[in-house]
Enzyme design. Structure first.
Site, mmCIF file in Angstrom:
data_model
loop_
_atom_site.group_PDB
_atom_site.id
_atom_site.type_symbol
_atom_site.label_atom_id
_atom_site.label_comp_id
_atom_site.label_asym_id
_atom_site.label_seq_id
_atom_site.Cartn_x
_atom_site.Cartn_y
_atom_site.Cartn_z
ATOM 1 N N PHE A 40 0.803 -1.215 0.000
ATOM 2 C CA PHE A 40 0.000 0.000 0.000
ATOM 3 C C PHE A 40 0.839 1.269 0.000
ATOM 4 O O PHE A 40 0.517 2.225 -0.697
ATOM 5 C CB PHE A 40 -0.933 0.002 1.220
ATOM 6 N N ASP A 109 -5.566 -11.020 1.931
ATOM 7 C CA ASP A 109 -5.501 -11.763 0.672
ATOM 8 C C ASP A 109 -5.806 -13.256 0.781
ATOM 9 O O ASP A 109 -5.792 -13.965 -0.224
ATOM 10 C CB ASP A 109 -4.124 -11.579 0.030
ATOM 11 N N HIS A 126 -7.457 -6.888 9.702
ATOM 12 C CA HIS A 126 -8.009 -5.946 8.733
ATOM 13 C C HIS A 126 -8.983 -6.617 7.771
ATOM 14 O O HIS A 126 -9.304 -6.065 6.722
ATOM 15 C CB HIS A 126 -6.876 -5.251 7.970
#
Length: 253
Positions: A40, A109, A126
């Site tokens: 990110f 993921d 998250h």
């Protein structure tokens, strides 16, 4: 202590793993970059190209919801093609050997599950981007269902049960952290004797507090990350090398 080179770091890490009775890994985006999933914050990362959509913006704006889903579907091929890397497989080896009771991750993921961890033993701080949830009643939806409705008119779908918006099962800025995951992560950090912080910049709180918590509770702390972190001075060992190369020797052990 910063390892002077990769070989030295791997040797020291191996000794620490051998001596530990309870190892808790904590992973960030860096463990998945070799799998083709961009991180990110680094140059070229996802947030350098697109400003994150905060939770309150998602709730308030139909346009924001549509843009959030457009971005997610634009990444679908990347997520679908990703397979567990050497880091994931090495940690799964520790898990299968009984050294690791569970793993704490900032990642969304699903690659730790794919590497061999039971779903219940992956503590996702998250959330998870491979499915969706209603932000009202929490009902789960698979992504093909969302995409079919999104493709009909370009609008983000609402829940068929309570009519609230449907969102990827991830935690956005401004959204409450998952209470059960935070509780379990706290227990793991307090009870382990070796804590491995892998591929995390350690700047996103409260998640970044878990390495410090483990250290304060008596665990040895290892940080494996290409770039320096603010917690390096607290660590018993810092390895600033490629994660796959660092953990590769532990695959299958």
């Amino acid at each position: 202590m910063i390892a002077k080179d990769l070989r030295s770091g791997v040797e020291q890490l191996g000794n620490m793993i051998a001596e530990a009775a309870c190892i808790v890994p904590f992973t960030g985006a860096g463990i998945s970059t070799e799998c083709g999933i961009p991180d990110f914050r680094s140059p070229g990362g996802l947030w350098t190209r697109n400003r994150p959509i905060a939770f309150d913006e998602f709730v308030a704006s139909a346009d924001a919801r549509a843009e959030a889903w457009r971005r997610r579907f634009a990444m679908e091929a990347t997520f679908a093609a990703a397979k567990p890397g050497r880091g994931h497989r090495a940690l799964a080896s520790l898990y299968k050997a009984g050294k690791t009771p569970a793993i704490i991750t900032q990642n969304i993921d699903n690659l730790h599950q794919a590497s061999g961890f039971r779903v219940d033993d992956v503590i996702e701080l998250h959330g998870n981007t491979t499915y969706a949830r209603c932000i009202g009643c929490g009902h789960a939806y698979d992504l093909p269902w969302v995409k079919a409705r999104f493709d009909e008119d370009g609008n983000a779908p609402d829940c068929t049960i309570c009519d609230e918006p449907v969102k990827t099962a991830t935690i956005s800025f401004g959204q409450a952290m998952p209470e059960d995951a935070m509780r379990r992560a706290t227990e793991l950090a307090q009870q382990c004797d070796l804590f491995l912080a892998i591929g995390s910049s350690l700047v996103v709180w409260p998640a970044a507090g878990f390495p410090l918590m483990a250290k304060n509770c008596g665990a040895k702390l290892v940080i494996i990350n290409n770039e320096p972190t603010e917690q390096d001075d607290l660590a018993d060992l810092v390895i600033r090398h490629d994660i796959g190369e660092t953990l590769g020797p532990f695959v299958g052990n």
